[in-house]
Motif scaffolding. Structure first.
Motif, short mmCIF file in Angstrom:
data_model
loop_
_atom_site.label_atom_id
_atom_site.label_comp_id
_atom_site.label_asym_id
_atom_site.label_seq_id
_atom_site.Cartn_x
_atom_site.Cartn_y
_atom_site.Cartn_z
N ARG A 75 31.54 -11.58 30.18
CA ARG A 75 31.07 -10.20 30.24
C ARG A 75 29.87 -10.08 31.18
O ARG A 75 29.02 -10.96 31.22
CB ARG A 75 30.67 -9.71 28.85
CG ARG A 75 31.82 -9.65 27.86
CD ARG A 75 31.38 -8.99 26.58
NE ARG A 75 30.80 -7.67 26.85
CZ ARG A 75 30.17 -6.95 25.94
NH1 ARG A 75 30.01 -7.42 24.71
NH2 ARG A 75 29.69 -5.76 26.25
N ASN B 275 26.97 -7.32 31.71
CA ASN B 275 26.45 -6.07 31.15
C ASN B 275 25.99 -5.10 32.24
O ASN B 275 26.11 -5.38 33.43
CB ASN B 275 25.32 -6.35 30.15
CG ASN B 275 24.13 -7.04 30.81
OD1 ASN B 275 24.01 -7.06 32.03
ND2 ASN B 275 23.25 -7.59 30.00
N ASN C 42 23.05 -6.89 25.41
CA ASN C 42 24.34 -6.21 25.37
C ASN C 42 24.15 -4.71 25.59
O ASN C 42 23.93 -3.94 24.66
CB ASN C 42 25.01 -6.46 24.01
CG ASN C 42 25.39 -7.90 23.82
OD1 ASN C 42 26.35 -8.39 24.41
ND2 ASN C 42 24.61 -8.61 23.01
N SER D 41 25.81 -1.38 27.90
CA SER D 41 26.87 -0.86 28.77
C SER D 41 26.80 0.65 28.76
O SER D 41 26.07 1.26 27.96
CB SER D 41 28.24 -1.34 28.30
OG SER D 41 28.54 -0.82 27.02
N LEU D 42 27.58 1.29 29.62
CA LEU D 42 27.63 2.75 29.63
C LEU D 42 28.16 3.29 28.31
O LEU D 42 27.69 4.31 27.81
CB LEU D 42 28.50 3.23 30.80
CG LEU D 42 27.93 2.99 32.20
CD1 LEU D 42 28.95 3.42 33.25
CD2 LEU D 42 26.62 3.74 32.39
N ALA D 43 29.14 2.60 27.74
CA ALA D 43 29.68 3.02 26.44
C ALA D 43 28.61 2.90 25.36
O ALA D 43 28.50 3.76 24.48
CB ALA D 43 30.90 2.17 26.08
N THR D 44 27.82 1.85 25.42
CA THR D 44 26.74 1.67 24.46
C THR D 44 25.73 2.81 24.54
O THR D 44 25.30 3.35 23.53
CB THR D 44 26.01 0.34 24.72
OG1 THR D 44 26.93 -0.73 24.56
CG2 THR D 44 24.86 0.14 23.77
N ALA E 35 26.26 5.84 25.69
CA ALA E 35 26.88 7.08 25.24
C ALA E 35 26.90 7.17 23.72
O ALA E 35 26.58 8.21 23.13
CB ALA E 35 28.29 7.19 25.80
N VAL E 36 27.29 6.08 23.05
CA VAL E 36 27.33 6.06 21.58
C VAL E 36 25.93 6.21 21.01
O VAL E 36 25.71 6.91 20.01
CB VAL E 36 27.99 4.76 21.08
CG1 VAL E 36 27.89 4.67 19.57
CG2 VAL E 36 29.44 4.71 21.51
N SER E 37 24.95 5.57 21.65
CA SER E 37 23.57 5.67 21.18
C SER E 37 23.06 7.10 21.26
O SER E 37 22.38 7.58 20.35
CB SER E 37 22.68 4.74 22.01
OG SER E 37 21.35 4.84 21.61
N ARG F 36 24.92 9.84 21.17
CA ARG F 36 25.61 10.64 20.16
C ARG F 36 25.03 10.41 18.77
O ARG F 36 24.86 11.34 17.99
CB ARG F 36 27.09 10.31 20.17
CG ARG F 36 27.84 10.87 21.38
CD ARG F 36 29.33 10.91 21.13
NE ARG F 36 29.88 9.58 20.94
CZ ARG F 36 30.36 8.84 21.93
NH1 ARG F 36 30.36 9.31 23.18
NH2 ARG F 36 30.86 7.64 21.70
N GLU G 60 27.27 -4.77 18.44
CA GLU G 60 27.78 -5.27 19.72
C GLU G 60 27.68 -6.79 19.78
O GLU G 60 28.57 -7.47 20.25
CB GLU G 60 26.96 -4.66 20.86
CG GLU G 60 27.52 -4.91 22.24
CD GLU G 60 28.75 -4.07 22.50
OE1 GLU G 60 29.56 -4.47 23.36
OE2 GLU G 60 28.90 -3.05 21.83
#
Length: 367
Positions: free
Chosen positions: A107, A109, A303, A305-308, A310-312, A314, A340
């Motif tokens: 991975r 990051n 860890n 990422s862009l997804a991390t 975004a979820v944070s 929200r 994660e």
């Protein structure tokens, strides 16, 4: 006809440069797969001084792939300008990072991706602003360049640094610091490129019918190239065996590119023709490379990422603001990172168990 021929040569050089990056980027993956297979068999690893990889066909496939890439890259300079070919070498970093995420379950990051991007941009900026080298038409001209006091001091300094890293720093910190083995490969690589340029001149003279085989400089360049390339291969294998490929590849590219540019500037006196805009561009590119290396190395275990993100965001919106506007965000971030890390640990147990073992004790078996 001249314009058509020039355009034809341009596209040939472009194709060769792109194919070179694909071959070189893929070679890192093939070599790493071979080293992983040897680690599972319990063979002495390259990081511990073993050479069992010489019996592994995947490693040889990686070596042949790198040789094909370097050959294509060398040929590309005959058709396209250096300002096009050299920056395209950065594509090998992207190829290696993408392939390692698919075939090695490694991975990279968000910080690492930004570090790769900045490293590539910085190296490209340095190449664009670097002046053109002086023309050298014969081995006699090359010999005059090699005995120049400036280059003699630089070559002596490089050899001393390489020897110190090989015999003093390497045994103590090579297993824990990613920069040790890569530094050895990079500084030696600067001399190997000079040997390649000299041999290229010798080949041209041989094709023209000149007595090259009787020139001692041609044989000296050939022997020096063999010694330099052998050293590079050995320590690059150690770096790949111990550390994450997605980190080794871009850092090696940045260090190697910087070493080669420095060596070329000293050997061919390029700095004498630099304008103020080129000086500023070179310094800016170098600072950008340093920032990229910092992002790659300092945050490789975080860890993010862009997804991390975004979820944070929200979760923060869902929980609402707190009294000081900080506690809620911190709680979400820690909770997310914990989840994660748990998921990442499971993935590493399945695919890259040997990496965690090697970082602890350099063991060759991971059960």
């Amino acid at each position: 006809m001249g314009q058509d021929r020039g355009k034809y040569d341009f596209y040939i050089g472009l194709g060769l440069a792109i194919s070179s990056s694909i071959f070189i980027g893929g070679s890192f993956i093939l070599k790493k797969k071979g080293l992983l297979r040897l680690a599972r068999k319990g063979s002495m690893r390259a990081g511990q001084g073993g050479h069992a990889y010489l019996k592994e066909w995947l490693w040889w496939a990686g070596l042949l792939s790198m040789g094909a890439g370097e050959g294509a890259n060398f040929a590309a300079y005959a058709f396209a300008p250096a300002t096009l070919v050299t920056p395209l070498g950065a594509l090998s970093v992207l190829v290696s990072a993408v392939l390692s995420s698919y075939f090695l379950v490694e991975r990279l990051n968000l910080h690492g991706k930004l570090g790769c991007l900045l490293s590539i941009l910085g190296s490209t900026t340095m190449v664009i602003h670097a002046p053109q080298e002086e023309e050298i038409d014969s081995l006699e001209d090359m010999s005059k360049k090699l005995v120049d006091p400036g280059f003699a001091v630089f070559a002596t300094f490089v050899i001393i640094v390489a020897l110190i890293f090989i015999f003093v720093v390497g045994p103590r910190h090579g297993q824990t610091n990613i920069l040790v083995y890569i530094t050895i490969c990079s500084v030696i690589g600067a001399l190997s490129v000079s040997c390649v340029k000299g041999l290229g001149i010798a080949i041209k003279e041989a094709i023209a019918g000149k007595p090259v085989l009787g020139n001692p400089l041609a044989w000296l360049l050939l022997l020096s190239l063999v010694a330099c390339v052998s050293t590079q291969i050995n320590y690059l294998n150690k770096a790949l065996d111990i550390f994450n490929t997605s980190l080794v590849t871009p850092i090696y590219y940045v260090f190697f590119t910087t070493s080669v540019l420095t060596c070329s500037a000293i050997l061919f006196k390029e700095w004498e023709h630099m304008g103020y805009d080129d000086i500023i561009g070179t310094l800016t590119g170098f600072v950008t490379i340093i920032v990229g290396i910092f992002l790659l190395h300092a945050f490789k275990d975080v860890n993010v990422s862009l997804a991390t993100l975004a979820v944070s965001i929200r979760k923060e919106e869902h929980n609402g603001p707190t009294s000081n506007g900080v506690a809620g965000h911190s709680h979400c971030s820690y909770e997310l990172l914990d989840n994660e890390i748990t998921g990442d640990s499971e993935a590493r147990e399945m695919g890259l168990v040997f990496d965690s073992v090697s970082r602890r004790n350099g063991s060759t078996a991971a059960s």
